[in-house]
Design a protein around this motif. Structure first.
Motif, PDB file in Angstrom:
ATOM      1  N   GLY A  28      -2.142  17.068  -8.004  1.00  0.00           N
ATOM      2  CA  GLY A  28      -3.226  16.142  -7.734  1.00  0.00           C
ATOM      3  C   GLY A  28      -3.338  15.018  -8.736  1.00  0.00           C
ATOM      4  O   GLY A  28      -4.359  14.331  -8.783  1.00  0.00           O
ATOM      5  N   VAL A  29      -2.287  14.791  -9.537  1.00  0.00           N
ATOM      6  CA  VAL A  29      -2.282  13.679 -10.492  1.00  0.00           C
ATOM      7  C   VAL A  29      -1.081  12.789 -10.197  1.00  0.00           C
ATOM      8  O   VAL A  29      -0.075  13.247  -9.670  1.00  0.00           O
ATOM      9  CB  VAL A  29      -2.244  14.183 -11.954  1.00  0.00           C
ATOM     10  N   PRO A  30      -1.171  11.480 -10.532  1.00  0.00           N
ATOM     11  CA  PRO A  30      -0.055  10.576 -10.260  1.00  0.00           C
ATOM     12  C   PRO A  30       1.205  10.975 -11.025  1.00  0.00           C
ATOM     13  O   PRO A  30       1.145  11.374 -12.187  1.00  0.00           O
ATOM     14  CB  PRO A  30      -0.574   9.215 -10.735  1.00  0.00           C
ATOM     15  N   LEU A  31       2.336  10.841 -10.350  1.00  0.00           N
ATOM     16  CA  LEU A  31       3.627  11.143 -10.969  1.00  0.00           C
ATOM     17  C   LEU A  31       4.081   9.981 -11.841  1.00  0.00           C
ATOM     18  O   LEU A  31       3.803   8.819 -11.551  1.00  0.00           O
ATOM     19  CB  LEU A  31       4.669  11.420  -9.890  1.00  0.00           C
ATOM     20  N   THR A  32       4.797  10.323 -12.914  1.00  0.00           N
ATOM     21  CA  THR A  32       5.309   9.332 -13.858  1.00  0.00           C
ATOM     22  C   THR A  32       6.821   9.275 -13.744  1.00  0.00           C
ATOM     23  O   THR A  32       7.492  10.294 -13.944  1.00  0.00           O
ATOM     24  CB  THR A  32       4.916   9.705 -15.301  1.00  0.00           C
ATOM     25  N   PRO A  33       7.401   8.120 -13.419  1.00  0.00           N
ATOM     26  CA  PRO A  33       8.857   8.034 -13.302  1.00  0.00           C
ATOM     27  C   PRO A  33       9.553   8.524 -14.562  1.00  0.00           C
ATOM     28  O   PRO A  33       9.211   8.131 -15.678  1.00  0.00           O
ATOM     29  CB  PRO A  33       9.108   6.535 -13.071  1.00  0.00           C
ATOM     30  N   LEU A  36      -3.062   0.816  -3.553  1.00  0.00           N
ATOM     31  CA  LEU A  36      -2.117   0.925  -4.658  1.00  0.00           C
ATOM     32  C   LEU A  36      -2.659   0.099  -5.830  1.00  0.00           C
ATOM     33  O   LEU A  36      -2.116  -0.955  -6.159  1.00  0.00           O
ATOM     34  CB  LEU A  36      -0.740   0.422  -4.212  1.00  0.00           C
ATOM     35  N   PRO A  37      -3.730   0.581  -6.482  1.00  0.00           N
ATOM     36  CA  PRO A  37      -4.360  -0.211  -7.539  1.00  0.00           C
ATOM     37  C   PRO A  37      -3.475  -0.402  -8.759  1.00  0.00           C
ATOM     38  O   PRO A  37      -3.567  -1.409  -9.454  1.00  0.00           O
ATOM     39  CB  PRO A  37      -5.615   0.594  -7.888  1.00  0.00           C
ATOM     40  N   ASP A  38      -2.613   0.570  -9.052  1.00  0.00           N
ATOM     41  CA  ASP A  38      -1.717   0.465 -10.197  1.00  0.00           C
ATOM     42  C   ASP A  38      -0.289   0.712  -9.726  1.00  0.00           C
ATOM     43  O   ASP A  38       0.135   1.857  -9.572  1.00  0.00           O
ATOM     44  CB  ASP A  38      -2.099   1.485 -11.273  1.00  0.00           C
ATOM     45  N   PRO A  39       0.491  -0.351  -9.502  1.00  0.00           N
ATOM     46  CA  PRO A  39       1.866  -0.189  -9.005  1.00  0.00           C
ATOM     47  C   PRO A  39       2.787   0.541  -9.976  1.00  0.00           C
ATOM     48  O   PRO A  39       3.898   0.907  -9.605  1.00  0.00           O
ATOM     49  CB  PRO A  39       2.336  -1.646  -8.802  1.00  0.00           C
ATOM     50  N   LEU A  48       0.847  -1.185   0.000  1.00  0.00           N
ATOM     51  CA  LEU A  48       0.000   0.000   0.000  1.00  0.00           C
ATOM     52  C   LEU A  48       0.888   1.242   0.000  1.00  0.00           C
ATOM     53  O   LEU A  48       2.109   1.152   0.001  1.00  0.00           O
ATOM     54  CB  LEU A  48      -0.950  -0.008   1.204  1.00  0.00           C
ATOM     55  N   ARG A  49       0.249   2.387  -0.014  1.00  0.00           N
ATOM     56  CA  ARG A  49       0.998   3.645  -0.018  1.00  0.00           C
ATOM     57  C   ARG A  49       0.606   4.466   1.203  1.00  0.00           C
ATOM     58  O   ARG A  49      -0.577   4.560   1.556  1.00  0.00           O
ATOM     59  CB  ARG A  49       0.709   4.438  -1.287  1.00  0.00           C
TER      60      ARG A  49
END
Length: 397
Positions: free
Chosen positions: A313-318, A301-304, A237-238
């Motif tokens: 407010g948006v997911p970060l992209t490596p 953590l639905p999408d690892p 989880l996160r």
């Protein structure tokens, strides 16, 4: 932002819902926020500009200049972007679309066009960018074009839901009266005062076995946790940034330098860890040198494959998300980044998107590069502290 980095930043800021990230080991650890200077044309007078409503000036005989609160943008050509033809711009498209789910001022039309587009290859992607966006070179208000890039990452910790064995160091949720007590208790009070510890005990979300790793999580502002549940099961989880105690962030690397324990060039995260292993009796002293304390919230953590949410407010992209000073570059802006790989002369030139911030990320040409998670991401973030140049890609009027 998250922590920092051997570039450990003081990642979290009050505006950041995620890491704040956060984070960032090097520059933040050292507290080095100064950008490199270079000789430039005469400066434009500083102008305070409301976010999303930049003013444009065209000095006689010069390129148009767009003024923001802490930066000025000088109109540039695509040919000026170093290494532009060598990057896979298409790899940044998902990050751009995530930002367009929350378009910043000035981006409504361009984001609608982006969400309707479906580039199939690099040629179509670059054609779309050229048609809809205009490059602008980012400078300080004094005309400096060079700055600093550091790195941050999402740490992975082992934790237990209940205290057991070595897992005794708590991570806390948000106190209900946090907003009413400014500043809140210091780290020393939270960790060392019996009455404060008892008051916060119902807020303990998890327990880790390493105080220094807990500090890493605090600095980065968000992290992945392999949680050992009471039934013996383990799940990923996160723990995301949810707030902090409103105390000032102090670099533990700088503290060790000021105490003569490390030399200025030695305050990387591996060397700090080594110092801690050699000086276990002084760990409390080291930790309490930083009064900032971060509170977390638990998230699934639905999408690892996605990182934590940044300040936008948006997911970060490596490898495609950066943290910036939002007074210089608005969230959601595509940015061409020109730097080098950590401890290397190998160019790091790519299209990224400004999606996060951090209290150590201050200045016009200043960025914190999100490396992702895992040992390699941690190593790269911990070594990153390079000169930087930036160009923003802004919608054509």
């Amino acid at each position: 932002m998250l922590f920092a980095s051997s570039s450990f930043q003081a990642r979290p800021s009050t505006a950041a819902p995620g890491r704040g990230r956060r984070g960032w080991l090097g520059a933040a650890i050292l507290g080095l926020l100064a950008a490199c200077s270079s000789t430039q044309p005469p400066p434009t007078a500083p102008v305070t500009v409301p976010p999303g409503t930049p003013s444009v000036e065209t000095p006689q005989g010069s390129a148009p200049v767009m003024l923001r609160e802490r930066s000025r943008w000088v109109q540039a050509s695509w040919a000026e972007l170093p290494g532009w033809s060598e990057d896979s711009a298409l790899a940044a498209w998902p990050a751009l679309l995530r930002s367009c789910s929350k378009p910043a001022p000035g981006w409504t039309q361009a984001c609608a066009q982006a969400l309707a587009a479906n580039p199939h290859d690099e040629i179509e992607m670059r054609a779309w960018l050229r048609e809809h966006l205009q490059p602008w070179r980012v400078e300080s208000l004094e005309g400096q074009t060079e700055g600093l890039v550091t790195g941050y990452f999402e740490p992975l910790l082992q934790a237990a839901r209940k205290p057991q064995g070595a897992f005794r160091i708590p991570l806390h949720g948000v106190p209900p009266d946090l907003a009413q007590r400014k500043p809140f208790y210091t780290r020393a009070q939270i960790e060392g005062d019996a009455a404060v510890k008892a008051r916060l005990r119902p807020l303990e979300l998890a327990y880790v076995d390493d105080a220094l790793e807990a500090l890493v999580l605090h600095i980065q502002g968000s992290g992945r946790v392999q949680m050992r549940e009471p039934d013996g099961q383990t799940r990923l989880l996160r723990l995301a940034f949810a707030g902090h105690n409103d105390q000032p962030y102090q670099s533990i690397g700088r503290y060790l330098i000021d105490k003569g324990e490390l030399r200025p060039g030695e305050a990387s995260w591996p060397q700090i860890r080594d110092w801690a292993r050699r000086n276990p009796a002084r760990m409390t002293e080291l930790l309490w040198a930083n009064p900032r304390y971060v509170f977390f919230r638990e998230e699934a953590l639905p999408d690892p494959e996605l990182g934590p949410k940044g300040a936008q407010g948006v997911p970060l992209t490596p490898g495609r998300s950066i943290a910036v000073d939002k007074a210089s570059i608005p969230y959601g802006t595509p940015v061409w980044l020109d730097a080098t790989e950590p401890l290397s002369s190998t160019p790091l030139r790519r299209l990224v998107v400004a999606q996060d911030t951090g209290s150590a990320i201050v200045g016009a040409v200043r960025a914190d590069f999100f490396w992702g998670w895992g040992p390699e991401a941690e190593a790269q973030a911990g070594r990153m502290k390079q000169p930087l140049k930036l160009w923003v890609l802004w919608p054509r009027s």
